[in-house]
Write a protein that holds these residues in place. Structure first.
Motif, PDB file in Angstrom:
ATOM      1  N   GLU A 349     -14.264  12.946 -39.680  1.00 12.37           N
ATOM      2  CA  GLU A 349     -15.630  12.607 -40.060  1.00 12.37           C
ATOM      3  C   GLU A 349     -16.006  11.211 -39.572  1.00 12.37           C
ATOM      4  O   GLU A 349     -17.092  10.996 -39.046  1.00 12.37           O
ATOM      5  CB  GLU A 349     -15.786  12.693 -41.586  1.00 12.37           C
ATOM      6  CG  GLU A 349     -15.712  14.097 -42.141  1.00 12.37           C
ATOM      7  CD  GLU A 349     -16.902  14.929 -41.714  1.00 12.37           C
ATOM      8  OE1 GLU A 349     -18.042  14.482 -41.908  1.00 12.37           O
ATOM      9  OE2 GLU A 349     -16.690  16.014 -41.145  1.00 12.37           O
ATOM     10  N   THR A 597     -30.869  12.084 -37.196  1.00 10.93           N
ATOM     11  CA  THR A 597     -31.362  12.690 -38.428  1.00 10.93           C
ATOM     12  C   THR A 597     -31.525  14.196 -38.279  1.00 10.93           C
ATOM     13  O   THR A 597     -32.180  14.648 -37.334  1.00 10.93           O
ATOM     14  CB  THR A 597     -32.714  12.065 -38.823  1.00 10.93           C
ATOM     15  OG1 THR A 597     -32.566  10.647 -38.935  1.00 10.93           O
ATOM     16  CG2 THR A 597     -33.201  12.622 -40.160  1.00 10.93           C
ATOM     17  N   PRO A 598     -30.950  14.995 -39.187  1.00 14.28           N
ATOM     18  CA  PRO A 598     -31.186  16.446 -39.169  1.00 14.28           C
ATOM     19  C   PRO A 598     -32.665  16.753 -39.415  1.00 14.28           C
ATOM     20  O   PRO A 598     -33.391  15.896 -39.922  1.00 14.28           O
ATOM     21  CB  PRO A 598     -30.313  16.950 -40.326  1.00 14.28           C
ATOM     22  CG  PRO A 598     -29.297  15.862 -40.530  1.00 14.28           C
ATOM     23  CD  PRO A 598     -30.022  14.586 -40.224  1.00 14.28           C
ATOM     24  N   HIS A 604     -25.873  13.800 -32.704  1.00 14.11           N
ATOM     25  CA  HIS A 604     -24.791  14.552 -33.334  1.00 14.11           C
ATOM     26  C   HIS A 604     -24.518  15.839 -32.553  1.00 14.11           C
ATOM     27  O   HIS A 604     -23.350  16.247 -32.401  1.00 14.11           O
ATOM     28  CB  HIS A 604     -25.141  14.887 -34.780  1.00 14.11           C
ATOM     29  CG  HIS A 604     -25.081  13.718 -35.712  1.00 14.11           C
ATOM     30  ND1 HIS A 604     -23.898  13.081 -36.024  1.00 14.11           N
ATOM     31  CD2 HIS A 604     -26.056  13.055 -36.384  1.00 14.11           C
ATOM     32  CE1 HIS A 604     -24.147  12.082 -36.865  1.00 14.11           C
ATOM     33  NE2 HIS A 604     -25.440  12.042 -37.092  1.00 14.11           N
ATOM     34  N   LYS A 608     -20.907  16.758 -30.817  1.00 12.36           N
ATOM     35  CA  LYS A 608     -20.162  18.007 -30.975  1.00 12.36           C
ATOM     36  C   LYS A 608     -20.083  18.778 -29.668  1.00 12.36           C
ATOM     37  O   LYS A 608     -19.136  19.545 -29.442  1.00 12.36           O
ATOM     38  CB  LYS A 608     -20.813  18.859 -32.068  1.00 12.36           C
ATOM     39  CG  LYS A 608     -20.637  18.258 -33.456  1.00 12.36           C
ATOM     40  CD  LYS A 608     -21.100  19.211 -34.547  1.00 12.36           C
ATOM     41  CE  LYS A 608     -20.802  18.628 -35.926  1.00 12.36           C
ATOM     42  NZ  LYS A 608     -21.200  19.536 -37.016  1.00 12.36           N
ATOM     43  N   PHE A 626     -20.668  15.603 -51.612  1.00 16.52           N
ATOM     44  CA  PHE A 626     -21.578  15.650 -50.467  1.00 16.52           C
ATOM     45  C   PHE A 626     -21.252  14.573 -49.448  1.00 16.52           C
ATOM     46  O   PHE A 626     -21.242  14.832 -48.241  1.00 16.52           O
ATOM     47  CB  PHE A 626     -23.018  15.493 -50.968  1.00 16.52           C
ATOM     48  CG  PHE A 626     -24.036  15.443 -49.868  1.00 16.52           C
ATOM     49  CD1 PHE A 626     -24.512  16.605 -49.280  1.00 16.52           C
ATOM     50  CD2 PHE A 626     -24.511  14.219 -49.397  1.00 16.52           C
ATOM     51  CE1 PHE A 626     -25.444  16.553 -48.258  1.00 16.52           C
ATOM     52  CE2 PHE A 626     -25.445  14.161 -48.374  1.00 16.52           C
ATOM     53  CZ  PHE A 626     -25.913  15.335 -47.797  1.00 16.52           C
ATOM     54  N   LYS A 629     -18.137  15.383 -47.338  1.00 16.96           N
ATOM     55  CA  LYS A 629     -18.327  16.476 -46.397  1.00 16.96           C
ATOM     56  C   LYS A 629     -19.259  16.097 -45.238  1.00 16.96           C
ATOM     57  O   LYS A 629     -19.157  16.667 -44.159  1.00 16.96           O
ATOM     58  CB  LYS A 629     -18.898  17.697 -47.126  1.00 16.96           C
ATOM     59  CG  LYS A 629     -17.919  18.376 -48.065  1.00 16.96           C
ATOM     60  CD  LYS A 629     -18.574  19.585 -48.703  1.00 16.96           C
ATOM     61  CE  LYS A 629     -17.604  20.313 -49.633  1.00 16.96           C
ATOM     62  NZ  LYS A 629     -18.237  21.495 -50.282  1.00 16.96           N
ATOM     63  N   ASN A 630     -20.165  15.178 -45.501  1.00 12.31           N
ATOM     64  CA  ASN A 630     -21.188  14.851 -44.506  1.00 12.31           C
ATOM     65  C   ASN A 630     -21.161  13.372 -44.128  1.00 12.31           C
ATOM     66  O   ASN A 630     -22.192  12.810 -43.757  1.00 12.31           O
ATOM     67  CB  ASN A 630     -22.564  15.224 -45.039  1.00 12.31           C
ATOM     68  CG  ASN A 630     -22.695  16.700 -45.345  1.00 12.31           C
ATOM     69  OD1 ASN A 630     -22.908  17.512 -44.448  1.00 12.31           O
ATOM     70  ND2 ASN A 630     -22.573  17.046 -46.621  1.00 12.31           N
ATOM     71  N   GLU A 631     -19.990  12.767 -44.185  1.00 11.93           N
ATOM     72  CA  GLU A 631     -19.872  11.344 -43.865  1.00 11.93           C
ATOM     73  C   GLU A 631     -20.331  11.042 -42.445  1.00 11.93           C
ATOM     74  O   GLU A 631     -20.945   9.998 -42.185  1.00 11.93           O
ATOM     75  CB  GLU A 631     -18.416  10.901 -44.053  1.00 11.93           C
ATOM     76  CG  GLU A 631     -18.172   9.442 -43.743  1.00 11.93           C
ATOM     77  CD  GLU A 631     -16.693   9.082 -43.855  1.00 11.93           C
ATOM     78  OE1 GLU A 631     -16.351   7.933 -43.540  1.00 11.93           O
ATOM     79  OE2 GLU A 631     -15.892   9.960 -44.236  1.00 11.93           O
ATOM     80  N   HIS A 632     -20.074  11.956 -41.511  1.00 11.92           N
ATOM     81  CA  HIS A 632     -20.433  11.714 -40.116  1.00 11.92           C
ATOM     82  C   HIS A 632     -21.941  11.671 -39.912  1.00 11.92           C
ATOM     83  O   HIS A 632     -22.421  11.111 -38.920  1.00 11.92           O
ATOM     84  CB  HIS A 632     -19.803  12.794 -39.225  1.00 11.92           C
ATOM     85  CG  HIS A 632     -20.395  14.159 -39.413  1.00 11.92           C
ATOM     86  ND1 HIS A 632     -20.151  14.911 -40.540  1.00 11.92           N
ATOM     87  CD2 HIS A 632     -21.224  14.906 -38.633  1.00 11.92           C
ATOM     88  CE1 HIS A 632     -20.792  16.074 -40.438  1.00 11.92           C
ATOM     89  NE2 HIS A 632     -21.446  16.092 -39.294  1.00 11.92           N
ATOM     90  N   ILE A 633     -22.712  12.237 -40.850  1.00 19.30           N
ATOM     91  CA  ILE A 633     -24.173  12.188 -40.769  1.00 19.30           C
ATOM     92  C   ILE A 633     -24.741  11.084 -41.644  1.00 19.30           C
ATOM     93  O   ILE A 633     -25.654  10.357 -41.243  1.00 19.30           O
ATOM     94  CB  ILE A 633     -24.775  13.553 -41.178  1.00 19.30           C
ATOM     95  CG1 ILE A 633     -24.374  14.639 -40.169  1.00 19.30           C
ATOM     96  CG2 ILE A 633     -26.287  13.468 -41.293  1.00 19.30           C
ATOM     97  CD1 ILE A 633     -24.873  16.017 -40.518  1.00 19.30           C
ATOM     98  N   VAL A 634     -24.188  10.912 -42.842  1.00 22.88           N
ATOM     99  CA  VAL A 634     -24.748   9.974 -43.824  1.00 22.88           C
ATOM    100  C   VAL A 634     -24.609   8.529 -43.362  1.00 22.88           C
ATOM    101  O   VAL A 634     -25.567   7.743 -43.433  1.00 22.88           O
ATOM    102  CB  VAL A 634     -24.067  10.169 -45.189  1.00 22.88           C
ATOM    103  CG1 VAL A 634     -24.525   9.082 -46.167  1.00 22.88           C
ATOM    104  CG2 VAL A 634     -24.379  11.543 -45.752  1.00 22.88           C
TER     105      VAL A 634
END
Length: 655
Positions: A349, A597-598, A604, A608, A626, A629-634
């Motif tokens: 992550e 940002t999603p 991102h 990938k 949360f 699991k989503n550290e790479h986005i947060v």
């Protein structure tokens, strides 16, 4: 055989701009050297252009500018030396005297310089066509390898069918639009439309071939059709093609509209070719041991992997400043950053977060091409002013990344160096230093030899040459260090690097091309005009504009976004009293936040895309919160969001 043919095609169309740019620089250098050797070289050159050499009557081909010069001197039809009674001007008499006394060395030197000038002019005229062919050839590699950028990779037969069918439809839409556009074009523009038609039809044929030869055979497919997951596998460029088709075909009844905006790629053909050269440079760097040797310098100090990630992201700002876009750096260096961080002990992550951010901090630093484009489109700001404040924004974002990484750490940041850390670092640095010295020598030799500068304009042409030399030296050096290992015995094949570069480049350029068409939809639909001109105060105006800028960053490539914002949102910012420097610094940071940002999160997706072969399923994250699991986005979003707040509203509150 097919792979080799495509690889050499990609390589050829990457070398064409290298030859064109190198030829221009070499010809300019020859002009300077000729003037140094012969002070009257300008007269000698005019004699060569007019074909007035003493040795014969053969005329050289001349460019339009040279023809204008000959007409001005009244030498366009002069072939033999007339008598003095014909009333020749003093300039013409001087030229005739130079022609009578011209030596073999002068005529040979001038002939070489003139032919080189003709070659560069010819190559320059065909740069737009070269860019289109490069995109189509690279797109062939991406389609063959099923390597297009989507929110999710296919995982079963149903996903694969939806992916390929969507590409067939998108490519056919482009063929239809280009066919309507062809009827409106003549000359070179018509030839480019023919290339689009043939190329996109060929890509559609490849998609049909992929459908007939699936990666996931239907008989082995045990998963049920999930429409949501399958739709996420549709490449982003296909979604953009569908949206553009709905608008131009059904709403405006103007099928050529999509192709018109796609054609605008050729107006900035040099820029997109430079993107291809940067991606190729990154792939060449990936195939050297340079990344591993850099990490070997830090390894004896046992730096915490999270702190190491901060260092890598800050160091990666330099290549971003030269490439001009964070996505290019992710494509070029993402695999190297990810694998080395994982090797250093970083979690998957955290490594993904650092890789996605690896290009995000350097877009405000000199000599970033994106900043140069902003200054060229807007007379209210200069590059010096933008770069002056860009350093401050970089300092803020780097500091915030360090702080956020500290508060989200999972391990102690205590450094525990090995007993002989200095000695091991010195040994590693000597090995790394050899590569640095070689790189500097090659760059200096090119710069000094051609009499140019190493800046945002020349870097994309100089770096691939330096990296090719570095790749050759790396193979020799590694073979000498480890003569008995399989890694040292296997030479890096240039066709493999061009093939990998083509797969990444095709996916990126198709996405950028359809992004330009999406910009056309925004422009023609006048959706931006829904913004009121007066938003109350600089604070409220900046709040609304920042949200809009982030959304634009989520949907468009940076170069297209800058052009769109210049003619739409920037006038609103000026009307509401926002300082131009404040707005454009905010725009650049907003774009980077949009890319992280999603639901799209382009950086991102690119991450990938380049590390897909290294990813593993982390079972230990099941049941975690949360953030885990989503550290790479947060983490990237948090860092850029805080940076955006400081950049956008700091100047408003504190002047």
């Amino acid at each position: 055989m097919w792979r080799k043919i495509v690889s050499w095609a990609v390589l050829f169309f990457l070398f064409v701009p290298l030859i064109q740019s190198g030829g221009q620089l070499l010809q300019a250098r020859l002009l300077g050297v000729g003037g140094t050797i012969w002070p009257n070289y300008a007269m000698i050159r005019n004699v060569c252009m007019a074909g007035m050499t003493a040795g014969g009557d053969e005329r050289a081909e001349v460019s339009e500018s040279d023809s204008a010069l000959l007409d001005e001197l009244d030498l366009g039809s002069t072939g033999t030396a007339p008598s003095a009674s014909t009333g020749l001007s003093e300039t013409q008499l001087e030229l005739l005297e130079v022609a009578a006394n011209m030596t073999w060395a002068q005529s040979t030197y001038c002939g070489i310089e003139r032919r080189l000038s003709w070659l560069t002019i010819f190559a320059t005229d065909y740069i737009p066509m070269t860019m289109v062919v490069l995109l189509l050839v690279a797109g062939t590699v991406s389609t063959t390898r099923r390597y297009h950028i989507a929110l999710r990779n296919p995982e079963n037969w149903y996903d694969e069918v939806v992916t390929e069918v969507s590409q067939v439809l998108a490519n056919i839409i482009l063929v239809i639009s280009a066919s309507y556009m062809l009827m409106l074009q003549t000359g070179v523009e018509a030839q480019i439309q023919v290339l689009w038609i043939v190329g996109m039809a060929f890509l559609a044929g490849l998609n049909v071939y992929n459908l007939m030869h699936p990666v996931f055979p239907k008989k082995e497919n045990n998963a049920a059709l999930n429409l949501v997951n399958a739709s996420l596998c549709i490449p982003l460029y296909c979604w953009m093609a569908f949206i553009c088709a709905v608008y131009f075909f059904l709403y405006e009844h103007h099928p050529a509209g999509l192709a018109i905006y796609l054609q605008k790629l050729t107006e900035h053909a040099t820029l997109y070719i430079q993107i291809g050269l940067y991606v190729w440079t990154g792939i060449l760097l990936r195939d050297t041991s340079l990344g591993r040797r850099f990490f070997d310098i830090l390894k004896p100090w046992k730096l915490p992997s999270e702190l190491l990630a901060v260092i890598i992201v800050i160091v990666a700002a330099l290549p971003t400043a030269y490439s001009g876009a964070s996505g290019i750096v992710v494509l070029a260096l993402g695999a190297t950053v990810f694998t080395e961080l994982r090797r250093a002990g970083a979690t998957q992550e955290r490594a993904l977060a650092a890789t996605a951010m690896s290009g995000s901090l350097g877009v405000v630093l000199p000599p970033c091409l994106l900043v140069v484009i902003v200054a060229s489109l807007n007379l209210d700001v200069t590059t010096d002013e933008l770069f002056h404040w860009g350093w401050r924004v970089f300092a803020v974002s780097s500091s915030l990344f360090l702080v956020v990484s500290w508060f989200t750490r999972k391990e102690s940041w205590k450094i525990k160096p090995e007993s002989n850390a200095f000695g091991q670092t010195w040994l590693a640095f000597k090995s790394f230093g050899v590569y640095m010295i070689v790189s500097i020598v090659i760059v200096l030799a090119i710069v000094l030899g051609l009499g140019t500068h190493f800046d945002e304009h020349t870097a994309p042409y100089i770096l691939p040459i330096a990296m090719l030399a570095l790749l050759f030296i790396d193979y020799r050096y590694s073979k000498k260090e480890h003569p008995h290992t399989e890694e040292a015995r296997e030479a890096v094949k240039i066709t493999r690097t061009s093939y990998d570069a083509g797969s990444h480049l095709g996916a990126l350029l198709l996405l950028m091309g359809l992004s330009a068409s999406m910009g056309g939809v925004f422009e023609r639909s006048e959706v931006i005009n829904l913004f009121p001109t007066q938003l109350g105060s600089p604070f409220s105006a900046m709040l609304v504009l920042t949200v809009a800028l982030v959304i634009i960053g989520m949907l468009m490539d940076p170069y297209g976004a800058v052009i769109l914002v210049s003619v739409t949102l920037y006038p609103i910012a000026k009307a509401n009293g926002i300082n131009p420097l404040n707005f454009w610094m905010t725009a650049l940071v907003s774009f980077e936040l949009g890319y992280l940002t999603p639901p799209v999160a382009l950086n991102h997706l690119l991450t990938k895309h380049v590390v897909r072969h290294y990813l593993i399923k982390e079972e230990h994250l099941l049941g975690k919160g949360f953030l885990a699991k989503n550290e790479h986005i947060v983490i990237p979003i948090l860092v850029l969001f805080l940076t955006l707040l400081v950049t956008a509203f700091g100047p408003i509150f504190f002047g």
